[in-house]
Write a protein that holds these residues in place. Structure first.
Motif, PDB file in Angstrom:
ATOM      1  N   ARG A  63     -15.639 -10.246   1.188  1.00  0.00           N
ATOM      2  CA  ARG A  63     -14.535  -9.329   1.488  1.00  0.00           C
ATOM      3  C   ARG A  63     -13.213 -10.006   1.116  1.00  0.00           C
ATOM      4  O   ARG A  63     -12.477 -10.501   1.964  1.00  0.00           O
ATOM      5  N   TRP A  82      -9.980  -4.673   3.373  1.00  0.00           N
ATOM      6  CA  TRP A  82      -9.506  -5.887   2.691  1.00  0.00           C
ATOM      7  C   TRP A  82      -9.074  -5.610   1.244  1.00  0.00           C
ATOM      8  O   TRP A  82      -8.767  -6.546   0.497  1.00  0.00           O
ATOM      9  N   ASP A  83      -9.013  -4.349   0.857  1.00  0.00           N
ATOM     10  CA  ASP A  83      -8.630  -4.004  -0.515  1.00  0.00           C
ATOM     11  C   ASP A  83      -7.117  -3.845  -0.611  1.00  0.00           C
ATOM     12  O   ASP A  83      -6.433  -3.576   0.377  1.00  0.00           O
ATOM     13  N   ASP A  84      -6.608  -3.968  -1.834  1.00  0.00           N
ATOM     14  CA  ASP A  84      -5.155  -3.902  -2.004  1.00  0.00           C
ATOM     15  C   ASP A  84      -4.752  -3.280  -3.339  1.00  0.00           C
ATOM     16  O   ASP A  84      -3.731  -3.621  -3.913  1.00  0.00           O
ATOM     17  N   ARG A 138       0.822  -1.210   0.000  1.00  0.00           N
ATOM     18  CA  ARG A 138       0.000   0.000   0.000  1.00  0.00           C
ATOM     19  C   ARG A 138       0.857   1.261   0.000  1.00  0.00           C
ATOM     20  O   ARG A 138       0.514   2.253  -0.646  1.00  0.00           O
ATOM     21  N   THR A 168      -9.526 -10.190  -1.315  1.00  0.00           N
ATOM     22  CA  THR A 168      -8.460  -9.413  -1.942  1.00  0.00           C
ATOM     23  C   THR A 168      -8.122 -10.027  -3.285  1.00  0.00           C
ATOM     24  O   THR A 168      -8.622 -11.088  -3.656  1.00  0.00           O
ATOM     25  N   HIS A 169      -7.251  -9.352  -4.045  1.00  0.00           N
ATOM     26  CA  HIS A 169      -6.739  -9.919  -5.284  1.00  0.00           C
ATOM     27  C   HIS A 169      -5.710 -11.002  -4.953  1.00  0.00           C
ATOM     28  O   HIS A 169      -5.188 -11.065  -3.846  1.00  0.00           O
ATOM     29  N   TYR A 180      -8.131   3.082   2.383  1.00  0.00           N
ATOM     30  CA  TYR A 180      -8.391   1.779   1.769  1.00  0.00           C
ATOM     31  C   TYR A 180      -9.573   1.078   2.435  1.00  0.00           C
ATOM     32  O   TYR A 180      -9.736   1.127   3.663  1.00  0.00           O
TER      33      TYR A 180
END
Length: 252
Positions: free
Chosen positions: A241, A42-44, A2, A243-244, A39
């Motif tokens: 929820r 749980w996002d990236d 991040r 992430t990639h 953010y």
């Protein structure tokens, strides 16, 4: 990771401010700014929109004096998997399952926003055609089958058009010279037809906080979020929820 992405966003923000280019925090990044002031937990990744004119000028002129960041897209990279641009940190390497064989650094996504026909019947035709063209392009570029059907994969893989010809057809389809009352992210990663929103939403920008700093988003961001995501202020179920799936490393 991040911190690396925030470095990219800071540089893009600085460049756009210096050159009078418009950009807007968008997608999950904008939801994060509104709902979490940063953010989504749980996002990236980071996503921004640019009106088509600003997007293309940015890609033609962006430069980083320190040589850390580079803007890439299908015009600058051979076998580029994506249908939108990225600004990458050249000091890093990222591994993604869907782009096997294509190396890329930690990135920030930049999506062009295009005018969309106000004729609903014609709009539906355009969305259906672009969906097919993107599917054919993806099959031609992918080293592995990105579809559920093995037969469909080989039909599209052997389609008698080159990737360059497909990309030209996509551009003719989605880039309108005459302004309309409606806009949308028309890339493969863009929303469904319901995600189109009024051109008045991006007529100007407003400041919004993200990770303790102020950046830009579209003046009609609430309308855009409601049309694209519905009740964006309510947290999704825990099982959604996610992430990639990628790994990232510093280069030696």
């Amino acid at each position: 990771m991040r911190q690396i992405q925030m470095g990219i966003l800071d540089e893009v923000h600085r460049f756009c401010e210096a050159h009078g280019l418009r950009y807007f925090l968008s997608s999950g990044t904008l939801i994060g700014a509104v709902r979490h002031k940063g953010y989504i937990p749980w996002d990236d990744d980071i996503d921004i929109y640019m009106p088509r004119k600003d997007y293309e000028q940015f890609l033609q002129t962006f430069s980083d004096a320190n040589g850390i960041y580079r803007a890439i897209n299908h015009s600058t990279e051979s076998h580029y998997y994506y249908t939108f641009a990225k600004v990458v940190d050249l000091r890093t390497k990222m591994l993604e399952d869907e782009t096997e064989g294509y190396e890329i650094g930690v990135f920030m996504d930049i999506f062009p926003v295009d005018y969309v026909t106000d004729d609903m019947q014609e709009r539906e035709r355009v969305f259906n055609e672009k969906k097919l063209l993107y599917k054919i392009r993806r099959c031609k570029i992918s080293k592995s089958n990105p579809l559920r059907s093995r037969l469909a994969y080989w039909v599209y893989k052997c389609w008698p058009l080159t990737v360059k010809q497909i990309e030209c057809s996509i551009r003719k389809l989605i880039v309108l010279d005459t302004p309309t009352n409606t806009v949308c992210n028309m890339t493969e990663a863009g929303p469904r037809i319901e995600g189109c929103f009024p051109a008045s939403d991006i007529v100007s920008s407003v400041d919004i906080e993200f990770e303790g700093k102020m950046y830009k988003t579209m003046v009609g961001y609430k309308d855009y979020l409601e049309r694209t995501y519905g009740d964006y202020m309510t947290l999704p179920p825990v099982e959604q929820r996610v992430t990639h799936h990628f790994e990232a490393y510093w280069l030696d």
